[in-house]
Design an enzyme around this catalytic site. Structure first.
Site, PDB file in Angstrom:
ATOM      1  CG  HIS A  18      -5.794  -8.790   1.063  1.00 17.27           C
ATOM      2  ND1 HIS A  18      -5.795  -9.358  -0.192  1.00 17.27           N
ATOM      3  CD2 HIS A  18      -5.765  -7.445   0.860  1.00 17.27           C
ATOM      4  CE1 HIS A  18      -5.769  -8.409  -1.110  1.00 17.27           C
ATOM      5  NE2 HIS A  18      -5.750  -7.247  -0.498  1.00 17.27           N
ATOM      6  CE  LYS A  47      -6.404  -0.846   4.743  1.00 21.45           C
ATOM      7  NZ  LYS A  47      -7.715  -1.200   4.164  1.00 21.45           N
ATOM      8  CG  HIS A  69      -5.452  -0.132  -5.088  1.00 25.55           C
ATOM      9  ND1 HIS A  69      -5.188  -0.828  -3.923  1.00 25.55           N
ATOM     10  CD2 HIS A  69      -6.453  -0.805  -5.722  1.00 25.55           C
ATOM     11  CE1 HIS A  69      -6.006  -1.860  -3.847  1.00 25.55           C
ATOM     12  NE2 HIS A  69      -6.776  -1.877  -4.915  1.00 25.55           N
ATOM     13  NE  ARG A  86      -3.582  -2.162   2.802  1.00 24.55           N
ATOM     14  CZ  ARG A  86      -3.327  -3.283   3.475  1.00 24.55           C
ATOM     15  NH1 ARG A  86      -2.139  -3.449   4.052  1.00 24.55           N
ATOM     16  NH2 ARG A  86      -4.243  -4.228   3.580  1.00 24.55           N
ATOM     17  CE1 TYR A 122      -6.515  -6.041  -5.664  1.00 30.65           C
ATOM     18  CE2 TYR A 122      -7.446  -7.157  -3.767  1.00 30.65           C
ATOM     19  CZ  TYR A 122      -6.866  -6.052  -4.331  1.00 30.65           C
ATOM     20  OH  TYR A 122      -6.635  -4.949  -3.551  1.00 30.65           O
ATOM     21  NE  ARG A 167      -3.227  -3.649  -1.254  1.00 29.60           N
ATOM     22  CZ  ARG A 167      -2.670  -4.400  -0.313  1.00 29.60           C
ATOM     23  NH1 ARG A 167      -1.345  -4.522  -0.276  1.00 29.60           N
ATOM     24  NH2 ARG A 167      -3.402  -5.019   0.586  1.00 29.60           N
TER      25      ARG A 167
END
Length: 415
Positions: free
Chosen positions: A363, A254, A337, A228, A372, A340
């Site tokens: 994730h 995150k 992104h 990210r 995806y 990514r």
């Protein structure tokens, strides 16, 4: 637990913090339009933000609500001048976007509404205002999630009876499903290769041309790991370590979670080549100093500061525009992104186990990684060409009129 000194800093912020608050229609003596006790509300915001360990999470939430970044930084008691000098992990603040005036607290201030008195009807009206201003579905859903998180804190604290942002997202058209197509364009391996080559040849007329080109290559290399943009801006030099005999990047994702990412040989070469040249020109040591308060960013500005997300976004656009024919039709739609997204889709297409890809990109749920997987569909897996052929003149020439097609049940004329 909130640092009392940090809470004092936050509640003592200037009554008129420039354009951050109040909203677009403040009264002449308004501190926070519609709020009788702004210091108490600031204190609640401080305690809520302080509950998040990651600085970038605090800043993202504050920005989404229309608050100045100082509010997110103050709750940690961190020294702002030191951060401004680039020694901390927190990157510079994000630029204001076109929806900044509709950030939730600013919208409330514009309607002289105390956020603590808001109802579900108010939140719904705000969402409709975002929709009318052109905010996409994902943007509205993300902003609603931020507001809902704040109200959930207030409800747990007993400040309000219920969360007014706990709305039925399906009825609002904000519920994502596994069938929703990703708005991110899909890049092929050849296009990503073209970005890498364009970064190495990026035009620059300064005496630091080679250094800037190597930094651009290092940046693309990091993007090609599926990181990210917030993770890249937060990387320090000493996050590139040797573990188990392998070069490893320790990436803060995150929620402040740390994962280990294994860069390939080309990525390691790109990073070390950039750092070696940077050391030669500016005198920073390699590897970076450890044990001190000073941190050296992995990607640095010319004065040694931490690169901002906006600057890196613009750098990628420049690289895409110089990538030639492979990116000619999509250069203006390439953003961090996109790379990514490319990492996940290319890895899955090559047959990498989905669990490995999930771990690589951080994730929390494998369902996100599967999202995806829909990008792997190709023309060969679609019936579009077949149907088009049946209903167009090209199809008639290929298949013949219905009355002239061979019927296996009808005797042939030459039989």
């Amino acid at each position: 637990m909130t640092d009392p000194a940090a809470l004092t800093v936050l509640t003592a912020l200037p009554r008129r913090p420039g354009p951050a608050l109040p909203g677009p229609h403040p009264g002449p003596d308004a501190d926070w339009p519609g709020v009788d006790d702004p210091a108490a509300l600031r204190g609640l915001v401080a305690r809520w933000l302080a509950g998040y360990g990651a600085a970038q999470t605090r800043r993202t939430y504050a920005y989404a609500l229309g608050l100045p970044p100082e509010w997110a930084d103050a709750v940690t008691g961190a020294d702002r001048p030191a951060r401004a000098a680039g020694s901390g992990r927190t990157p510079p603040p994000a630029r204001r976007g076109r929806l900044h005036h509709l950030a939730y607290f600013r919208w409330c201030a514009g309607h002289a509404l105390d956020p603590r008195a808001a109802t579900a009807a108010h939140v719904t009206t705000w969402l409709h205002a975002l929709d009318a201003a052109g905010a996409g579905k994902r943007t509205r859903a993300r902003m609603l999630s931020t507001v809902s998180a704040f109200y959930a804190f207030l409800a747990e604290d007993g400040v309000i009876d219920a969360n007014p942002a706990a709305l039925h997202r399906g009825r609002l058209g904000l519920a994502g499903t596994s069938r929703d197509p990703s708005p991110t364009i899909r890049l092929t391996a050849d296009q990503v290769r073209a970005l890498w080559a364009a970064a190495a040849a990026l035009p620059n007329r300064t005496r630091h041309r080679e250094l800037y080109a190597r930094r651009a290559v290092a940046y693309v290399a990091l993007l090609c790991l599926g990181l990210r943009i917030s993770e890249i801006t937060g990387l320090d030099r000493d996050d590139l370590v040797v573990s188990g005999g392998e070069r490893v990047l320790r990436v803060r994702g995150k929620g402040g979670t740390v994962r280990e990412v294994f860069p390939g040989a080309a990525t390691v070469d790109a990073l070390t080549g950039y750092l070696l040249l940077r050391d030669r020109e500016y005198g920073d040591p390699l590897p970076a100093r450890t044990g001190g308060a000073r941190r050296s960013p992995l990607l640095a500005t010319k004065d040694g500061g931490r690169c901002s997300r906006h600057d890196l976004h613009q750098l990628l656009r420049r690289i895409a525009r110089h990538a030639g024919p492979p990116l000619a039709e999509v250069a203006d739609r390439v953003h961090p992104h996109t790379l990514r997204h490319a990492y996940v889709t290319l890895a899955l297409e090559a047959g990498a186990p989905i669990q490995h890809v999930q771990a690589d990109v951080g994730h929390a749920s494998i369902a996100t990684t599967r999202h995806y997987d829909r990008s792997l569909r190709t023309r060969a897996g679609s019936a579009a060409d077949l149907v088009t052929g049946l209903v167009t003149e090209t199809g008639r020439e290929r298949t013949g009129p219905p009355d002239e097609r061979e019927d296996p049940q009808r005797p042939r004329a030459d039989a």
